[in-house]
Design an enzyme around this catalytic site. Structure first.
Site, mmCIF file in Angstrom:
data_model
loop_
_atom_site.group_PDB
_atom_site.id
_atom_site.type_symbol
_atom_site.label_atom_id
_atom_site.label_comp_id
_atom_site.label_asym_id
_atom_site.label_seq_id
_atom_site.Cartn_x
_atom_site.Cartn_y
_atom_site.Cartn_z
ATOM 1 N N ILE A 12 -1.136 -13.370 -4.547
ATOM 2 C CA ILE A 12 -1.271 -14.239 -5.730
ATOM 3 C C ILE A 12 -0.193 -13.888 -6.762
ATOM 4 O O ILE A 12 0.435 -14.776 -7.349
ATOM 5 C CB ILE A 12 -2.692 -14.109 -6.347
ATOM 6 N N ASP A 31 4.166 -2.811 -9.361
ATOM 7 C CA ASP A 31 3.422 -2.872 -8.098
ATOM 8 C C ASP A 31 3.692 -1.596 -7.310
ATOM 9 O O ASP A 31 4.844 -1.156 -7.235
ATOM 10 C CB ASP A 31 3.866 -4.116 -7.296
ATOM 11 N N ILE A 52 -0.463 1.774 -11.175
ATOM 12 C CA ILE A 52 -0.926 1.560 -12.561
ATOM 13 C C ILE A 52 -1.614 2.810 -13.114
ATOM 14 O O ILE A 52 -1.814 2.927 -14.312
ATOM 15 C CB ILE A 52 -1.857 0.322 -12.702
ATOM 16 N N TYR A 140 -16.448 -3.271 -4.509
ATOM 17 C CA TYR A 140 -15.347 -4.103 -5.035
ATOM 18 C C TYR A 140 -15.860 -5.004 -6.159
ATOM 19 O O TYR A 140 -15.275 -5.053 -7.249
ATOM 20 C CB TYR A 140 -14.743 -4.945 -3.901
ATOM 21 N N ARG A 206 -17.444 -22.089 1.495
ATOM 22 C CA ARG A 206 -16.594 -21.400 0.529
ATOM 23 C C ARG A 206 -15.888 -22.444 -0.328
ATOM 24 O O ARG A 206 -15.759 -23.607 0.060
ATOM 25 C CB ARG A 206 -15.528 -20.544 1.244
ATOM 26 N N GLY A 265 -25.057 -9.711 5.867
ATOM 27 C CA GLY A 265 -24.554 -9.415 4.524
ATOM 28 C C GLY A 265 -23.551 -10.447 4.025
ATOM 29 O O GLY A 265 -23.138 -10.416 2.869
HETATM 30 N N1 LIG Z 1 -7.172 -13.527 -2.672
HETATM 31 C C1 LIG Z 1 -8.307 -13.970 -3.181
HETATM 32 O O1 LIG Z 1 -8.919 -14.914 -2.665
HETATM 33 C C2 LIG Z 1 -8.875 -13.376 -4.448
HETATM 34 C C3 LIG Z 1 -10.123 -13.841 -4.897
HETATM 35 C C4 LIG Z 1 -10.644 -13.315 -6.073
HETATM 36 C C5 LIG Z 1 -9.943 -12.385 -6.803
HETATM 37 N N2 LIG Z 1 -8.734 -11.922 -6.345
HETATM 38 C C6 LIG Z 1 -8.026 -10.937 -7.174
HETATM 39 O O2 LIG Z 1 -6.682 -11.393 -7.363
HETATM 40 C C7 LIG Z 1 -5.799 -10.272 -7.490
HETATM 41 C C8 LIG Z 1 -4.667 -10.391 -6.490
HETATM 42 O O3 LIG Z 1 -5.207 -10.401 -5.168
HETATM 43 P P1 LIG Z 1 -4.345 -10.759 -3.879
HETATM 44 O O4 LIG Z 1 -5.209 -11.554 -2.990
HETATM 45 O O5 LIG Z 1 -3.008 -11.289 -4.286
HETATM 46 O O6 LIG Z 1 -4.212 -9.314 -3.223
HETATM 47 P P2 LIG Z 1 -2.920 -8.480 -2.824
HETATM 48 O O7 LIG Z 1 -3.431 -7.249 -2.141
HETATM 49 O O8 LIG Z 1 -1.945 -9.334 -2.087
HETATM 50 O O9 LIG Z 1 -2.304 -8.111 -4.231
HETATM 51 C C9 LIG Z 1 -2.620 -6.955 -4.960
HETATM 52 C C10 LIG Z 1 -1.304 -6.319 -5.378
HETATM 53 O O10 LIG Z 1 -1.601 -5.180 -6.187
HETATM 54 C C11 LIG Z 1 -0.807 -4.086 -5.750
HETATM 55 N N3 LIG Z 1 -1.549 -2.868 -6.092
HETATM 56 C C12 LIG Z 1 -2.723 -2.439 -5.554
HETATM 57 N N4 LIG Z 1 -3.111 -1.283 -6.124
HETATM 58 C C13 LIG Z 1 -2.172 -0.990 -7.049
HETATM 59 C C14 LIG Z 1 -2.000 0.094 -7.977
HETATM 60 N N5 LIG Z 1 -2.896 1.085 -8.057
HETATM 61 N N6 LIG Z 1 -0.904 0.107 -8.772
HETATM 62 C C15 LIG Z 1 0.032 -0.901 -8.695
HETATM 63 N N7 LIG Z 1 -0.086 -1.929 -7.842
HETATM 64 C C16 LIG Z 1 -1.166 -1.992 -7.041
HETATM 65 C C17 LIG Z 1 -0.624 -4.293 -4.259
HETATM 66 O O11 LIG Z 1 0.497 -3.624 -3.711
HETATM 67 C C18 LIG Z 1 -0.486 -5.818 -4.191
HETATM 68 O O12 LIG Z 1 0.848 -6.211 -4.324
HETATM 69 C C19 LIG Z 1 -6.679 -9.036 -7.268
HETATM 70 O O13 LIG Z 1 -7.032 -8.546 -8.546
HETATM 71 C C20 LIG Z 1 -7.909 -9.567 -6.540
HETATM 72 O O14 LIG Z 1 -9.043 -8.769 -6.794
HETATM 73 C C21 LIG Z 1 -8.187 -12.399 -5.185
#
Ligand SMILES: NC(=O)c1ccc[n+]([C@@H]2O[C@H](COP(=O)([O-])OP(=O)(O)OC[C@H]3O[C@@H](n4cnc5c(N)ncnc54)[C@H](O)[C@@H]3O)[C@@H](O)[C@H]2O)c1
Length: 306
Positions: A12, A31, A52, A140, A206, A265
């Protein structure tokens, strides 16, 4: 205006980076590349390969002086949170808290946090709006909820302007099949590679929202004077069986998936109402499922040809 995007190398996050650049923001990415990919980061934005929770986070705020923060970095896998709740909590709770603290110290204009439909648990009435009682069923979803509460307290104690965006199931190009809601990319990958497909259940529903609409919601949130919690969703329910047949039709590949009972679940039905985001943020999802799937399939197609 400068925006600091955490998780900008992820699925995202990389689309949020593109959306902000296209709207003339200067973009800085943090990142740690734990699930993100360096090839997702565009060379025109400044990039810190950093956790972070690293001490040098403060240095980034000091040097970059961002106007806004869009916080997407997270441990985003439900399964991993069950296997290792401590590292899930360290990233999603402590990491969020550290960002909020620097957002307060460095007087950030708007802090936007990515949260999830997972905080609602297994709701019995649909669609779910933002007032629905929360019931986290995994570490989570609990860590996401805790992050939300910290965000709200920073707003009420210090006047930090914030938005919490609860995403439904996000899909689109660059999606990791192992992440949250990876079902679309799993289906596309397996269809294009002519692999055997398995569906557990199929009648569970979904709410699939296209990643470019989610990226627009993040940008809209930093520009809005509104604060609060907003569902970011398509507001429509799709069964996994329907998703499969539409994907296979659009990909032009027929396959008969093997069927197994739904896993224990698993949430049975999910759809998030997005009226609040529409009214207050003036945001709407503009891609239908068909349009989003078409775009996604064509990018996966290009990748398999490389
Ligand atoms: N994909 C979905 O459907 C969905 C749904 C609801 C919420 N989200 C939320 O959206 C956000 C992005 O999700 P995504 O699907 O793109 O996942 P993703 O795993 O592709 O992206 C997460 C990014 O955060 C980075 N990251 C993880 N831990 C880190 C840290 N400690 N320090 C720095 N960088 C770190 C990862 O390298 C990655 O690039 C997240 O917060 C997730 O909880 C996603």
């Amino acid at each position: 205006m400068k925006v600091l995007i955490t998780g900008g190398a992820g699925f995202i996050g990389s689309h949020v980076v593109e959306e902000c650049l296209a709207n003339n923001y200067e973009v800085v990415v943090i990142d740690n590349l734990s699930t993100g990919k360096s090839e997702n980061i565009l060379s025109i934005c400044k990039n810190y390969t950093l956790d972070i929770n690293d001490d040098s986070l403060k240095h980034v705020f000091e040097v970059e002086k961002p106007d806004h923060v869009i916080h997407l970095a997270a441990q985003a896998s439900v399964m991993k949170s069950i296997e290792d709740p401590i590292s899930d909590g360290v990233t999603n709770v402590i990491g969020t808290l550290r960002l909020l603290e620097y957002a307060r110290i460095y007087r950030i204009k708007k802090f936007v946090m990515a949260s999830s439909a997972a905080v609602y648990g297994n709701p019995d009435t649909l669609p779910v709006d933002e007032k629905f009682p929360l019931n986290p069923l995994s570490f989570y979803s609990l860590s996401k909820w805790s992050g939300e509460r910290y965000v709200q307290l920073y707003e009420s104690l210090y006047g930090l302007s914030t938005c919490i965006l609860r995403f439904s199931n996000v899909y689109g190009p660059r999606q990791n099949p192992l992440g949250e809601a990876g079902v679309v990319s799993i289906f596309i990958n397996q269809l294009l590679n002519r692999e055997k497909l398995v569906i557990y259940g199929g009648q569970q529903t979904r709410d699939f929202v296209y990643v470019k609409d989610v990226a627009k919601a993040c940008r809209t949130a930093i520009e809005s004077s509104k604060s609060g919690i907003f569902n970011i969703s398509s507001n429509s329910e799709t069964t996994i069986d329907e998703l499969f047949s539409t994907t296979s039709l659009l990909a032009g590949i027929t396959s008969k998936p093997q069927k197994y009972p739904m896993r224990i679940g698993e949430i049975e039905k999910s759809v998030l109402g997005n009226e609040k985001a529409s009214k207050e943020l003036n945001w709407q999802a503009s891609h239908s499922l068909q349009e989003g799937l078409k775009e996604t399939i064509s990018t996966f197609h290009q990748l398999t040809k490389l």
